[in-house]
Design an enzyme around this catalytic site. Structure first.
Site, PDB file in Angstrom:
ATOM      1  NE  ARG A  87      -0.306   0.390   4.981  1.00 57.56           N
ATOM      2  CZ  ARG A  87       0.665   1.152   5.448  1.00 57.56           C
ATOM      3  NH1 ARG A  87       1.116   2.159   4.716  1.00 57.56           N
ATOM      4  NH2 ARG A  87       1.221   0.916   6.618  1.00 57.56           N
ATOM      5  CB  ILE A 114       5.811   2.755   9.675  1.00 58.14           C
ATOM      6  CG1 ILE A 114       5.739   1.596  10.666  1.00 58.14           C
ATOM      7  CG2 ILE A 114       6.143   4.063  10.387  1.00 58.14           C
ATOM      8  CD1 ILE A 114       7.068   1.266  11.314  1.00 58.14           C
ATOM      9  CG  HIS A 145      -3.470  -1.944  11.324  1.00 53.08           C
ATOM     10  ND1 HIS A 145      -4.162  -0.794  11.009  1.00 53.08           N
ATOM     11  CD2 HIS A 145      -2.769  -2.271  10.208  1.00 53.08           C
ATOM     12  CE1 HIS A 145      -3.888  -0.438   9.765  1.00 53.08           C
ATOM     13  NE2 HIS A 145      -3.048  -1.315   9.256  1.00 53.08           N
ATOM     14  CB  CYS A 190       9.450   9.879   9.391  1.00 52.04           C
ATOM     15  SG  CYS A 190      10.968   9.107   9.966  1.00 52.04           S
TER      16      CYS A 190
END
Length: 231
Positions: free
Chosen positions: A73, A77, A80, A171
Site C-alpha cells: 500500500r 509505517i 493496527h 516520521c
C-alpha cells in the site's frame, strides 16, 4: 433513487493481519475475474505494525515482540490493533472512472460523515492523506491498486490504545498526532455501530447498494474452502 451499482459488505470480525492480507489478494483476483461484486470488508486486527511503500528507513522504531509486515500500500509505517476499525474496499475502479485520487477522497468522505453522526467534526489536511480532527489524525488511509482493482484501505481509531503509536515514532507525524474517537468525545463507539453508519454513507457516496453477505453465502458463489480455512 435506484443506485447505479450493487455491492456487498462483510464483517470479518478480528483476524490476524497476515491471513487478512492473503484474503485481500485472493479477493482482488476474484473481483478482476468478475466473480464477486465490489465489496467492503470490515475487520480489526491483533497488535501489528505494517510498513508501506513510502516508509523511510531513517525513522526510529521501538518495536518489541510485535508482528511487522511490509506491504504494497501507499503511505509509511502504522499500527493496527483492537478498537480500530479496518476497512478493505475491493472495488473495480475501471467502472468508476479510474481515478485513484477521487477514490481516496470518497473513502475519507465516508469516515468524515460517519463521525458527524456522533457530533465529532472531522476534515482533511491539504498536505496529508487521512481524516483529521483539527491537527490530530483519527483515520489513516493507505490504498493500493492492481489492474485497477483496489485493496488495502483505511484504519479508523475508535477506542484504539494510542500509546501503541509510540512504538513506531512515525516520521513526519509524532505519536502525539494520533487521536481516537474515545479521546475526542469521551465516548466508546463500538466497531459494529460505526460500521453500520459508515456503510450507509458509503452507499450514498459510491452510489452503490451494499448488501450484507457472510462467509457461507460467499462460499456458495465461489469456491472459498481454502480461503475460509486460512482466514
Amino acid at each position: 433513487m435506484t443506485p447505479t451499482y450493487f455491492g456487498w459488505k462483510m464483517n470479518l470480525g478480528q483476524r490476524p493481519y497476515k491471513a487478512a492480507h492473503e484474503w485481500q489478494k485472493r479477493m482482488v483476483r476474484y473481483r478482476l475475474n468478475g466473480m464477486i461484486r465490489d465489496t467492503i470488508f470490515y475487520t480489526t486486527h491483533p497488535h501489528v505494525i505494517t510498513i508501506g511503500r513510502d516508509f523511510q528507513n531513517s525513522c526510529p522504531l521501538n518495536i518489541d515482540e510485535i508482528e511487522v509486515h511490509q506491504i504494497s500500500r501507499g503511505g509509511g509505517i502504522t499500527y493496527h490493533g483492537p478498537g480500530q476499525l479496518v476497512i478493505y474496499p475491493i472495488f473495480d475502479l475501471r467502472r468508476r472512472g479510474r481515478d485513484l485520487r477521487a477514490f481516496i477522497h470518497n473513502i475519507e468522505e465516508g469516515i468524515i460523515r460517519a463521525f458527524d453522526d456522533y457530533n465529532l467534526k472531522c476534515g482533511r489536511k491539504n498536505d496529508h492523506i487521512g481524516v483529521w480532527v483539527k491537527d490530530h489524525k483519527i483515520a489513516s488511509i493507505g490504498v493500493a491498486v492492481q489492474r485497477w482493482i483496489s485493496f488495502h484501505g483505511a484504519a479508523v481509531n475508535l477506542t484504539t490504545d494510542l500509546n501503541k503509536f509510540y512504538m513506531i515514532n512515525p516520521c513526519g507525524l509524532t505519536p502525539e498526532t494520533m487521536t481516537s474517537a474515545e479521546k475526542e468525545i469521551n465516548q466508546k463507539i463500538t466497531l459494529d455501530d460505526f460500521e453500520s453508519n459508515l456503510s450507509e454513507h458509503y452507499s450514498k457516496i459510491f452510489d452503490t447498494k451494499f448488501d450484507a453477505i457472510d462467509m457461507n453465502e460467499l462460499a456458495e458463489i465461489i469456491d472459498l474452502e481454502e480461503s475460509s480455512q486460512t482466514l
